[in-house]
Motif scaffolding. Structure first.
Motif, PDB file in Angstrom:
ATOM      1  N   HIS A 248      50.087  45.175  51.078  1.00 24.00           N
ATOM      2  CA  HIS A 248      50.163  45.799  49.769  1.00 24.00           C
ATOM      3  C   HIS A 248      48.762  45.864  49.175  1.00 24.00           C
ATOM      4  N   ARG A 249      48.217  47.078  49.022  1.00 22.78           N
ATOM      5  CA  ARG A 249      46.883  47.267  48.455  1.00 22.78           C
ATOM      6  C   ARG A 249      46.955  47.304  46.936  1.00 22.78           C
ATOM      7  N   ARG A 250      45.968  46.694  46.320  1.00 28.89           N
ATOM      8  CA  ARG A 250      45.877  46.724  44.866  1.00 28.89           C
ATOM      9  C   ARG A 250      45.507  48.124  44.399  1.00 28.89           C
ATOM     10  N   ARG A 251      45.925  48.466  43.194  1.00 25.57           N
ATOM     11  CA  ARG A 251      45.613  49.790  42.641  1.00 25.57           C
ATOM     12  C   ARG A 251      44.116  50.039  42.594  1.00 25.57           C
ATOM     13  N   ILE A 252      43.349  49.026  42.215  1.00 27.80           N
ATOM     14  CA  ILE A 252      41.901  49.223  42.108  1.00 27.80           C
ATOM     15  C   ILE A 252      41.295  49.521  43.474  1.00 27.80           C
ATOM     16  N   ASP A 253      41.826  48.888  44.520  1.00 24.40           N
ATOM     17  CA  ASP A 253      41.308  49.156  45.865  1.00 24.40           C
ATOM     18  C   ASP A 253      41.591  50.596  46.275  1.00 24.40           C
TER      19      ASP A 253
ATOM     20  N   GLU B 280      50.714  41.718  35.937  1.00 29.16           N
ATOM     21  CA  GLU B 280      50.782  40.448  36.647  1.00 29.16           C
ATOM     22  C   GLU B 280      49.403  40.146  37.208  1.00 29.16           C
ATOM     23  N   TRP B 281      48.899  38.947  36.932  1.00 36.67           N
ATOM     24  CA  TRP B 281      47.575  38.541  37.391  1.00 36.67           C
ATOM     25  C   TRP B 281      47.723  37.749  38.684  1.00 36.67           C
ATOM     26  N   LYS B 282      47.838  38.447  39.789  1.00 36.30           N
ATOM     27  CA  LYS B 282      48.021  37.797  41.081  1.00 36.30           C
ATOM     28  C   LYS B 282      46.961  38.252  42.070  1.00 36.30           C
ATOM     29  N   ARG B 283      45.759  38.540  41.593  1.00 36.21           N
ATOM     30  CA  ARG B 283      44.761  39.134  42.471  1.00 36.21           C
ATOM     31  C   ARG B 283      43.747  38.155  43.022  1.00 36.21           C
ATOM     32  N   GLY B 284      43.679  36.968  42.521  1.00 41.43           N
ATOM     33  CA  GLY B 284      42.656  36.045  43.005  1.00 41.43           C
ATOM     34  C   GLY B 284      42.129  35.185  41.890  1.00 41.43           C
ATOM     35  N   ARG B 285      40.846  35.321  41.604  1.00 34.38           N
ATOM     36  CA  ARG B 285      40.204  34.465  40.604  1.00 34.38           C
ATOM     37  C   ARG B 285      40.667  34.753  39.178  1.00 34.38           C
TER      38      ARG B 285
END
Length: 168
Positions: free
Chosen positions: A1-6, A102-107
């Motif tokens: 699943h790619r993030r929208r920003i990517d 949802e903040w599930k991206r990393g840092r």
């Protein structure tokens, strides 16, 4: 699943930009502006936390109380710091992202965790480690934001060109 920003920062995202129907261009531009709001929000929250943690390090070094830190918060958070010239700055269309994000991206967890609530109980190593991580997050989102602005600028240039020739 790619993030929208990517997806948006992938060079393929703008492939055949001039051939997109106007509705598609506007939809993608709106998506980019929404992502830019999210990235800018994460960046602002990260910078605020960095400022607070740096003030906590100074407070500990000077022997001040936690009350001193709390009393200084308005000044800490109002710090102007270095800013881009007005002609190069951008104001997001919305100042905060959707509450549903949802903040599930990393840092990004660093801006939603309870670090500030437990600040007086962090030892110096934990404080320095958190500050380093926040610095890395700030660099990462600042770079993403610059790249995102390039994408938005290309879309806006295409829209302007379409307006000029009466296609929009």
């Amino acid at each position: 699943h790619r993030r929208r920003i990517d997806k948006v920062l992938d060079p393929e995202f703008l492939a055949d930009l001039s051939a997109w129907p106007l509705d598609e261009l506007r939809r993608r531009q709106a998506e980019c502006l929404e992502i830019e709001t999210e990235v800018s929000y994460v960046r602002r929250m990260t910078q605020a936390r960095i400022d607070i943690l740096e003030a906590e390090i100074d407070r500990r070094a000077s022997g001040g109380s936690i009350g001193d830190l709390i009393a200084a918060l308005p000044e800490i958070l109002a710090d102007e710091g270095p800013r881009a010239p007005v002609e190069k700055s951008r104001l997001t269309h919305r100042l905060a992202p959707s509450m549903d994000i949802e903040w599930k991206r990393g840092r990004e967890r660093l801006i939603t965790d309870d670090t500030l609530a437990k600040l007086p109980n962090l030892d110096d190593d934990e404080l320095q480690s958190t500050l380093r991580e926040l610095g890395q997050l700030e660099q990462q989102v600042s770079q993403q934001r610059r790249q995102l602005h390039q994408v938005i600028d290309r879309m806006e240039a295409d829209l302007a060109a379409r307006h000029k020739v009466g296609q929009a």
